[in-house]
Design a protein around this motif. Structure first.
Motif, mmCIF file in Angstrom:
data_model
loop_
_atom_site.group_PDB
_atom_site.id
_atom_site.type_symbol
_atom_site.label_atom_id
_atom_site.label_comp_id
_atom_site.label_asym_id
_atom_site.label_seq_id
_atom_site.Cartn_x
_atom_site.Cartn_y
_atom_site.Cartn_z
ATOM 1 N N VAL A 172 1.568 -9.907 -4.971
ATOM 2 C CA VAL A 172 2.135 -8.434 -5.287
ATOM 3 C C VAL A 172 3.079 -8.098 -4.189
ATOM 4 C CG1 VAL A 172 1.566 -5.992 -5.578
ATOM 5 C CG2 VAL A 172 -0.072 -7.886 -6.394
ATOM 6 N N GLN A 173 4.326 -7.600 -4.807
ATOM 7 C CA GLN A 173 5.203 -7.247 -3.795
ATOM 8 C C GLN A 173 5.475 -5.711 -4.102
ATOM 9 O OE1 GLN A 173 7.759 -9.152 -1.760
ATOM 10 N NE2 GLN A 173 5.820 -10.429 -2.242
ATOM 11 N N PRO A 174 6.093 -5.063 -2.982
ATOM 12 C CA PRO A 174 6.066 -3.540 -3.095
ATOM 13 C C PRO A 174 6.960 -3.114 -4.393
ATOM 14 C CG PRO A 174 6.667 -4.409 -0.791
ATOM 15 C CD PRO A 174 6.493 -5.457 -1.667
ATOM 16 N N GLU A 175 7.822 -4.052 -4.712
ATOM 17 C CA GLU A 175 8.442 -3.499 -6.032
ATOM 18 C C GLU A 175 7.901 -3.510 -7.267
ATOM 19 O OE1 GLU A 175 10.110 -4.991 -2.787
ATOM 20 O OE2 GLU A 175 9.867 -6.606 -4.180
ATOM 21 N N ASP A 176 6.758 -4.158 -7.062
ATOM 22 C CA ASP A 176 5.787 -4.189 -8.331
ATOM 23 C C ASP A 176 4.905 -2.868 -8.489
ATOM 24 O OD1 ASP A 176 4.850 -7.596 -7.387
ATOM 25 O OD2 ASP A 176 6.447 -6.854 -8.622
ATOM 26 N N ALA A 177 4.882 -1.977 -7.396
ATOM 27 C CA ALA A 177 4.036 -0.811 -7.455
ATOM 28 C C ALA A 177 4.296 0.224 -8.806
ATOM 29 C CB ALA A 177 4.183 -0.082 -6.199
ATOM 30 N N ASP A 191 -5.899 12.626 -7.098
ATOM 31 C CA ASP A 191 -7.164 12.772 -7.494
ATOM 32 C C ASP A 191 -7.635 11.686 -8.453
ATOM 33 O OD1 ASP A 191 -6.721 16.239 -7.242
ATOM 34 O OD2 ASP A 191 -7.022 14.767 -5.715
ATOM 35 N N LYS A 192 -6.948 11.039 -9.057
ATOM 36 C CA LYS A 192 -7.397 10.435 -10.194
ATOM 37 C C LYS A 192 -7.511 8.825 -9.997
ATOM 38 C CE LYS A 192 -6.370 13.586 -13.734
ATOM 39 N NZ LYS A 192 -5.570 14.563 -13.259
ATOM 40 N N VAL A 193 -6.876 8.583 -9.031
ATOM 41 C CA VAL A 193 -6.860 7.241 -8.693
ATOM 42 C C VAL A 193 -7.030 6.702 -7.149
ATOM 43 C CG1 VAL A 193 -5.633 5.123 -8.583
ATOM 44 C CG2 VAL A 193 -5.049 6.639 -10.632
ATOM 45 N N ASP A 194 -8.056 6.055 -6.560
ATOM 46 C CA ASP A 194 -8.170 5.601 -5.396
ATOM 47 C C ASP A 194 -7.445 4.445 -4.969
ATOM 48 O OD1 ASP A 194 -11.744 6.519 -5.400
ATOM 49 O OD2 ASP A 194 -9.957 7.699 -4.783
ATOM 50 N N ILE A 195 -7.071 4.394 -3.606
ATOM 51 C CA ILE A 195 -6.455 3.172 -3.169
ATOM 52 C C ILE A 195 -7.458 2.726 -1.980
ATOM 53 C CG2 ILE A 195 -4.848 1.955 -1.759
ATOM 54 C CD1 ILE A 195 -2.812 3.149 -3.307
ATOM 55 N N LYS A 196 -7.754 1.411 -2.146
ATOM 56 C CA LYS A 196 -8.774 1.126 -0.919
ATOM 57 C C LYS A 196 -8.121 -0.074 -0.161
ATOM 58 C CE LYS A 196 -13.225 1.105 -2.206
ATOM 59 N NZ LYS A 196 -13.819 1.951 -1.337
ATOM 60 N N VAL A 254 0.837 -1.030 0.106
ATOM 61 C CA VAL A 254 0.176 -0.048 -0.036
ATOM 62 C C VAL A 254 0.990 1.245 -0.120
ATOM 63 C CG1 VAL A 254 -1.629 1.317 1.486
ATOM 64 C CG2 VAL A 254 -1.906 -1.179 0.963
ATOM 65 N N VAL A 255 1.815 1.363 0.808
ATOM 66 C CA VAL A 255 2.627 2.400 1.016
ATOM 67 C C VAL A 255 3.525 2.602 -0.298
ATOM 68 C CG1 VAL A 255 4.932 3.123 1.963
ATOM 69 C CG2 VAL A 255 3.197 2.147 3.490
ATOM 70 N N ALA A 256 3.855 1.442 -0.915
ATOM 71 C CA ALA A 256 4.687 1.602 -2.422
ATOM 72 C C ALA A 256 3.773 2.365 -3.286
ATOM 73 C CB ALA A 256 5.078 0.296 -2.712
ATOM 74 N N LEU A 257 2.552 1.902 -3.543
ATOM 75 C CA LEU A 257 1.402 2.168 -4.291
ATOM 76 C C LEU A 257 1.250 3.593 -4.081
ATOM 77 C CD1 LEU A 257 -0.925 -0.778 -4.474
ATOM 78 C CD2 LEU A 257 0.236 0.091 -6.385
ATOM 79 N N LYS A 310 1.847 9.124 -5.923
ATOM 80 C CA LYS A 310 1.975 10.567 -5.657
ATOM 81 C C LYS A 310 3.072 11.181 -6.665
ATOM 82 C CE LYS A 310 3.641 13.324 -1.836
ATOM 83 N NZ LYS A 310 4.221 13.076 -0.677
ATOM 84 N N LYS A 311 4.026 10.097 -6.909
ATOM 85 C CA LYS A 311 5.177 10.495 -7.994
ATOM 86 C C LYS A 311 4.541 10.890 -9.291
ATOM 87 C CE LYS A 311 8.194 7.303 -9.236
ATOM 88 N NZ LYS A 311 9.038 6.094 -8.895
ATOM 89 N N HIS A 312 3.393 10.106 -9.842
ATOM 90 C CA HIS A 312 2.607 10.749 -10.855
ATOM 91 C C HIS A 312 1.782 11.766 -10.991
ATOM 92 C CE1 HIS A 312 4.576 7.510 -13.567
ATOM 93 N NE2 HIS A 312 4.733 6.612 -12.430
ATOM 94 N N GLY A 313 1.593 12.055 -9.771
ATOM 95 C CA GLY A 313 0.365 13.159 -9.508
ATOM 96 C C GLY A 313 -0.804 12.755 -9.688
ATOM 97 N N LEU A 314 -1.290 11.486 -9.529
ATOM 98 C CA LEU A 314 -2.403 11.003 -9.607
ATOM 99 C C LEU A 314 -3.377 10.989 -8.422
ATOM 100 C CD1 LEU A 314 -1.238 7.861 -11.845
ATOM 101 C CD2 LEU A 314 -2.557 9.714 -12.661
#
Lengths: 201, 642, 159
Positions: B90-95, B59-64, B45-48, B53-57
C-alpha cells in the motif's frame, strides 16, 4: 568445604570443593602447561593451553583446567591425542605472532609446533592479559587496559596514569611472555613527549 | 488509571473496555513496524487520516498503527476489519481508493490484493493468503490486531489473564511444573529446556535472583524478536512476570540492542503502562508478589548477546563471555542466580499457562514442542516472519509458505542458525524443523534465521562472509577464537581471490576443529559450523576455486570475467551507456567489447543486456577469448544483406 | 604566551554532569551513561570519559575498553549526518555491498570514516532487523528499504 575425589591421569587425587582442576593437579605435582595463569591473579582462561580432557556424566569434553571446578568422580586426562593436537595448534597460532618468545619455545618443542605454519602477524603481543590484570588486581592502579575487540584487540597504557606510576614500578614487565609489553611502554612514552598537553589549535 | 488490584477487577476492566468497542466498526490496521516504516507506512497513515477527514468519517472509522505481522516483503501491510481484507504494497496514493471503495462502497480494491506468483490467484482475506494460511501464528498472529502502545488493546485480546491465573490459582512450584511439562525449549539458539533452567535458578542458593529477557537479537537475517518487542511488548512482559513468580525473582532486566530504537521505545512505554495498571510493582493483582523490571540497552556488540556476556554488560563491564562451567542460572549477574531467556521463549509462557502444558506439547515433535517463528529471507518469494509448528519440513517452509524460489532459479541451500549455523542442501529438505535434527545435519535452529540461497550464491563466499562477521564480533579474549577465526578468514579470502592452494581445505578443517573444541564461549565454538557445513556439502565448490580458479556461482570477483559474445551482440549500446566505469567500447553498428583491464565486475552489463540477445556471458576458470579485431566488428544488419 | 585551550565536550560540561547524575553514581550504569552522552554529543571526548570515571568510580582503563569495544561509541567527532548500510546476511545476498560501493563513491569516503567537511559519517552495520527488505540504508535514523544504488545516491544528494 567438602572433600572431593577425582582422577587425574589415572591417579586418585583428593581435593577440596571450590578448587580447579589446575589447582588439584598442582597439589599432587602433575603439571599442566599454562601461559595466562598467575598464582597472584584470578584465573583468566584466555590462552586455553591448559585445555584438558574430562569425562563426566558419561560425556567427554575439553575444558580449561585453570577454571573448571573439581567434581566428585571426575576423570581428567592432561595429555591425549585430542589435547596434544589442540595445544599444538594453539601454539602455532601464537607463534605466528611471537615466533621467538622464550616462553613459547619449550612448549613448541614438546608439542611439535611449527613456528612457520602461519604467516607472521604484525603484532607480537599474545594478549595473555597478565599486565592488565596485574596492574588492576595487585597494584590496583589500572594504568594499562584492553582496547577494541576481536582481531583488533590490543593492550594500551592510559598515558595520564602511566606517566605517574610506571617509571617507578614496572612490576608487570617480567610477567610479559613476549616483551611486547616493554615495546608498548616505550612507544607510549615516545608518543607522550614532547608535551602531553600539546593541542593542535 | 487506578491500579487493578485483583483478577476479578481485571476481568471487570476487560469487560468494560470490550463493551465500549463495537466489533463491527470498521478499523484500518496499518503495520508501522520498522520494516513497513522503511517503506513509507507513516505516510500511508497520514494519507488515510486525511481521506477519513475529507469524508467526515472520524467517528465512524478507526485507524490503528500496529506491530509487524511479518509479511515485510509486501509492505506496507494494511488489514481492514471486521472483514479482514488484506491489502499489500500500500502506498499513500492508495488511501483515497481504500476509503471510497472499501470503507464506503464495501468494494475490494483488486490491485492491492495478494497474487500467487505461480497460479495468479488472488486472495482477499488475510487468512486466505497462502503465506499466512500455512502458518500457525499463535504468538505473532496478534501483532496486526493491536496498537503496541495501547495496553487496552492487549487486554481486549485476553492479555494478562495468564498472569492472573498463575498468581491466583497456581503456587509458584505448579507454574514451574507446567512449564517443565510443556517441554518448552529456549528460542534464542541454545534450545535448552526452559523449565529446567527455571528450576535450577529457583533452587540455587542465595537471596536475590534475577530474570532477564535477551533482546540482543544479533544474528544477521533474524528479526523475530524485533517484531515481537515492537508489536506486542506486553506479551513478553506477561511471560516474564509469570516466570519471575515461578522462580522467586523480584527484579528483572530487559536487554535490548540499541539498533532497535522502536523496540526500545515501545517496551519502555509498555513497562510504564504495566506499572500504572499494577501488573508491575508491589502486590501484583493482590497476590502479594512484587516484581519490577529495568531496561538495559546494548551498545553494538553481537557477542554481548551471549548469556554470560550479557550479564557482564548489565554489570556495566565489557560484555565478554565468561566460562559457564557453573551455570549462570546459579551464578549470573553479580554472581547471583539469573535466569535468562530469549524474547520468544518468554512470549510462549502466557499461552502455556492459559492453555496448559498438554496442549502445548501436542504441537511439534518429540523433542521440539510448540511453534517457532522463523525469519524466512533471501532468495524466496514470500520473505518475512513465518510461525510454523515444529516438525514441519524445511521444504514446506520454503515452498508452501515461502512460495519457492523467485525467477525460476534453482534452490541451492538454506542457511539456519545465523553465523553459528550451517547450510543445508536440497537432499536434506525433507528434514523436519527440530532442534536435534538440525544439529545432526551440521547446522542448528539458532534464533530462527532461515536464509534461502539459490544457484547464484557461492558457498565459499558464504563461509567467508560469516567468518568475516564473526571476526568482527569476536571479543578477542581467547586464542582459539581470535586467532583461529583470523586464520580461517585469511584462507577463505585467499580462496575467493584465486589464491587458494592444495591443503587449504584440510587446514580449514583442522582450524575449525580446534576452534570448536577449545574456545571459551559458543561464538568461538560454533564458528566452525559455517566452514564445516559448506565443506561437507559443497566440497566441490571449494575444489573448483582452489584447483581450477573457478567460481561456479560466478560470485567471487577475482575469478570471474564478463564477456560479450560477438555472435550475439547487436550493438544496441544499452550496456555501453550503463557501464559505470566506461569499460565497454563500441558503437551503434560496432560489436561491443569489454576492456578487461577497466572492468570492475559489477555485473551491470549482464543485467541490462536485453534477454532476446543475451549477449553478455560470465566466464570463470577459463581464459577470456581475445577481442575480435576492430576491423571485424562491424555488424551486418538484416536490411543490408551481404 | 599562548593560552592553553582545553577542549570541552560539545554539549557542555553541565549537560554531561546531568546525564551522569541521573544514574546516581551507579557504576553498573556505565554503558547506559556512555550511550546517552554519545547520543547527545555524537562522540565521547576524553574529558567526558575522565568525568565519568571520577563520578561513577570506574577506572579509566575499563572505560577505555568499553568505549572501544562497542560499535555505538565514537572517540572522534562524527559527521552531522549518520549513514549506515546494512551488511547482514539477507542484505548481503540481496546486494548490500553494491549499495556500499556506490555510497562510498558518492561521499568519497570509506565505511568507518567521516567526510572532511564533517557532514557525513558512513558505517556498516551487521544487521538492522529489516531482513525482508534488503538492501537497507539508514540515514539520520530514517530507514530506506529495498534501495537501489541509484536511489541511495539520490537520498544522499538531497541532504
Amino acid at each position: 568445604m567438602s572433600e572431593i575425589t577425582l582422577q587425574i591421569d589415572g591417579r586418585k587425587v583428593q581435593a577440596k570443593e571450590g578448587m580447579t582442576i589446575l589447582e588439584a593437579a598442582q597439589s599432587v605435582g602433575i603439571s599442566i602447561p599454562t601461559l595466562c595463569h598467575h598464582e597472584k591473579l584470578e584465573p583468566y582462561g584466555a590462552c586455553r593451553i591448559c585445555t584438558v580432557e574430562i569425562e563426566a556424566r558419561g560425556r567427554t569434553n575439553l575444558v580449561a583446567a585453570c577454571l573448571y571446578p573439581v567434581e566428585q568422580n571426575l576423570v581428567v586426562r592432561t595429555r591425549s591425542e585430542k589435547v596434544d593436537k589442540t595445544r599444538k595448534m594453539l601454539l602455532e597460532l601464537l607463534l605466528a605472532h611471537a615466533p621467538d618468545a622464550v616462553a613459547l619455545q619449550d612448549l613448541a618443542k614438546e608439542y611439535g609446533a611449527d613456528k612457520a605454519r602461519f604467516e607472521k602477524e604484525s603484532s607480537f603481543c599474545i594478549l595473555c592479559g597478565l599486565c592488565v590484570r596485574y596492574c588492576a588486581e595487585v597494584k590496583k592502579k589500572n594504568a594499562i587496559g584492553f582496547v577494541d575487540r576481536g582481531a583488533r584487540r590490543e593492550v594500551a597504557f592510559i598515558p595520564e596514569i602511566a606517566s605517574k606510576e610506571c617509571e617507578n614500578c614496572k612490576e608487570c614487565f617480567p610477567l610479559c611472555p613476549t616483551e611486547a609489553l616493554q615495546a608498548t611502554f616505550l612507544l607510549t612514552k615516545a608518543l607522550m613527549s614532547p608535551s602531553p598537553t600539546c593541542d593542535s589549535e | 488509571m487506578p491500579k487493578v488490584n485483583s483478577p476479578a477487577e481485571l476481568e471487570k476492566l476487560r469487560k468494560g473496555i470490550l463493551s465500549k468497542r463495537d466489533p463491527d466498526k470498521p478499523c484500518i490496521a496499518v503495520c508501522t513496524g520498522t520494516g513497513c516504516l522503511a517503506l513509507g507506512a507513516d505516510r500511508v497513515v497520514v494519507a488515510l487520516k486525511e481521506e477519513i477527514k475529507k469524508h467526515g468519517l472520524e467517528d465512524k472509522v478507526d485507524i490503528k498503527e500496529t506491530g509487524c505481522p511479518g509479511f515485510c516483503e509486501r509492505g506496507t501491510v494494511v488489514v481492514i476489519y471486521p472483514e479482514e481484507i488484506c491489502y499489500l504494497r500500500v502506498q499513500p496514493e492508495d488511501a483515497g481508493e481504500i476509503i471510497s471503495q472499501t470503507i464506503l462502497a464495501k468494494k475490494v480494491v483488486d490491485r492491492l490484493l495478494y497474487v500467487d506468483p505461480t497460479t495468479g490467484e488472488k486472495a482477499v482475506r488475510e487468512s486466505e493468503i497462502p503465506f499466512y494460511k500455512n502458518q500457525m501464528r499463535l504468538i505473532i498472529g496478534n501483532n496486526i490486531k493491536l496498537d503496541p502502545k495501547s495496553i487496552d488493546d492487549y487486554l481486549v485480546l485476553g492479555g494478562y489473564s495468564a498472569l492472573a491465573k498463575a498468581l491466583s490459582q497456581m503456587p509458584p512450584e505448579q507454574v514451574l511444573e507446567e512449564v517443565k511439562k510443556s517441554n518448552l525449549r529456549g528460542r534464542g539458539g541454545g534450545g535448552f529446556p526452559a523449565g529446567r533452567k527455571w528450576e535450577e535458578c529457583r533452587n540455587a542458593p542465595g537471596e536475590a535472583r534475577y530474570v532477564i529477557v535477551n533482546a540482543d537479537e544479533g544474528d544477521p537475517g533474524a528479526f523475530m524478536d524485533r517484531a515481537l518487542l515492537e508489536g506486542n511488548p506486553h506479551s513478553v512482559l506477561e511471560g516474564l512476570i509469570i516466570g519471575a513468580y515461578a522462580i522467586g525473582s523480584h527484579e528483572g532486566y530487559i536487554y535490548v540492542r540499541q539498533e532497535y530504537p522502536l523496540a526500545i521505545e515501545n517496551v519502555t512505554f509498555a513497562i510504564k503502562q504495566a506499572e500504572e495498571y499494577g501488573f508491575l510493582g508491589e502486590n501484583i493483582l493482590g497476590s502479594g508478589f512484587d516484581f519490577t523490571v529495568k531496561m538495559h540497552r546494548g551498545a553494538g556488540a553481537f557477542v554481548s548477546g551471549e548469556s554470560s556476556a550479557l550479564m557482564t554488560a548489565i554489570e556495566g563491564r565489557v560484555g565478554e563471555p565468561r566460562p559457564k562451567y557453573i551455570h549462570t542460572a546459579v551464578k549470573g549477574v553479580r554472581d547471583r542466580p539469573s535466569c535468562l531467556n530469549n524474547v520468544e521463549t518468554w512470549a510462549n509462557v502466557p499461552l502455556i499457562i492459559n492453555k496448559g502444558a498438554d496442549w502445548f506439547a501436542g504441537i511439534g515433535t518429540e523433542g521440539s514442542k510448540g511453534t517457532k517463528i522463523f525469519s524466512l529471507v533471501g532468495k524466496v518469494n514470500n520473505t518475512g516472519l513465518v510461525e510454523v509448528p515444529m516438525g514441519i519440513t524445511l521444504r514446506d517452509v520454503i515452498y508452501r509458505v515461502g512460495g519457492g524460489i523467485p525467477g525460476s532459479k534453482k534452490f541451492k541451500a538454506v542457511q539456519t542458525g545465523g553465523p553459528s549455523g550451517g547450510c543445508i542442501p536440497e537432499e536434506q529438505l525433507d528434514m523436519p524443523v527440530d532442534f536435534d535434527e538440525l544439529a545432526r545435519a551440521g547446522s542448528m535452529m539458532g534464533s530462527g534465521g532461515m536464509i534461502v540461497m539459490d544457484e547464484d550464491t557461492c558457498m565459499v563466499d558464504v563461509a567467508r562472509y560469516f567468518l568475516d562477521f564473526l571476526s568482527d564480533e569476536s571479543c578477542g579474549k581467547c586464542v582459539p577464537c581470535r586467532e583461529g577465526i583470523r586464520q580461517m578468514l585469511k584462507i577463505l579470502t585467499n580462496i575467493s581471490k584465486g589464491k587458494g592452494k592444495e591443503g587449504d581445505i584440510e587446514l580449514l578443517e583442522e582450524l575449525a576443529e580446534v576452534t570448536r573444541d577449545a574456545s571459551l564461549c559458543a561464538l568461538g565454538r560454533t564458528s566452525a559450523n559455517p566452514v564445516m557445513s559448506t565443506i561437507h556439502y559443497f566440497r566441490d565448490e571449494y575444489e573448483a576455486h582452489i584447483k581450477e580458479k573457478r567460481c561456479p556461482a560466478y560470485v567471487c570477483k577475482a575469478l570471474i570475467s564478463y564477456y560479450i559474445d560477438p555472435e550475439k551482440c547487436q550493438a544496441c549500446m544499452i550496456c555501453l551507456r550503463q557501464c559505470p566505469v566506461g569499460a565497454i567500447v563500441g558503437d551503434k553498428n560496432q560489436i561491443h567489447v569489454i576492456d578487461q583491464e577497466k572492468c570492475t565486475k559489477c555485473g551491470t552489463c549482464f543485467e541490462v543486456c536485453p534477454p532476446r540477445f543475451s549477449a553478455v556471458r560470465r566466464i570463470s576458470g577459463e581464459p577470456v577469448p581475445p577481442p575480435v579485431p576492430e576491423e571485424a566488428r562491424m555488424i551486418a544488419r538484416e536490411s543490408k544483406e551481404k | 604566551m599562548k593560552e592553553k585551550k582545553v577542549r570541552t565536550a560539545d554539549i557542555g560540561d553541565g549537560k554531561i554532569d546531568q546525564i551522569i547524575d541521573k544514574y546516581q553514581g551507579d557504576a553498573s550504569a556505565l554503558i547506559q551513561v556512555l550511550l546517552e552522552i554519545q547520543r547527545e554529543n555524537r562522540w565521547l571526548p576524553k574529558e567526558a570519559l575522565e568525568k565519568v570515571s571520577k563520578k561513577l568510580e570506574v577506572p579509566l582503563n575499563q572505560i577505555q575498553h568499553v568505549a572501544t569495544f562497542y560499535k555505538a561509541f565514537s572517540l572522534v567527532p562524527r559527521g552531522r549526518h549518520g549513514v549506515q548500510i546494512c551488511l547482514g546476511t539477507a542484505c548481503h545476498v540481496r546486494g548490500g555491498p553494491r549499495i556500499l560501493d556506490r555510497v562510498e563513491e558518492v561521499l568519497g569516503i570509506q565505511a568507518g570514516q567521516t567526510t572532511m567537511d564533517m557532514e557525513f559519517t558512513l558505517d556498516t552495520v551487521n544487521c538492522l532487523g529489516c531482513c525482508a527488505l534488503g538492501p537497507v540504508m539508514v540515514v539520520d535514523g530514517k530507514y530506506h528499504g529495498k534501495i537501489t544504488p541509484t536511489e541511495a545516491e539520490a537520498v544522499l544528494r538531497k541532504l
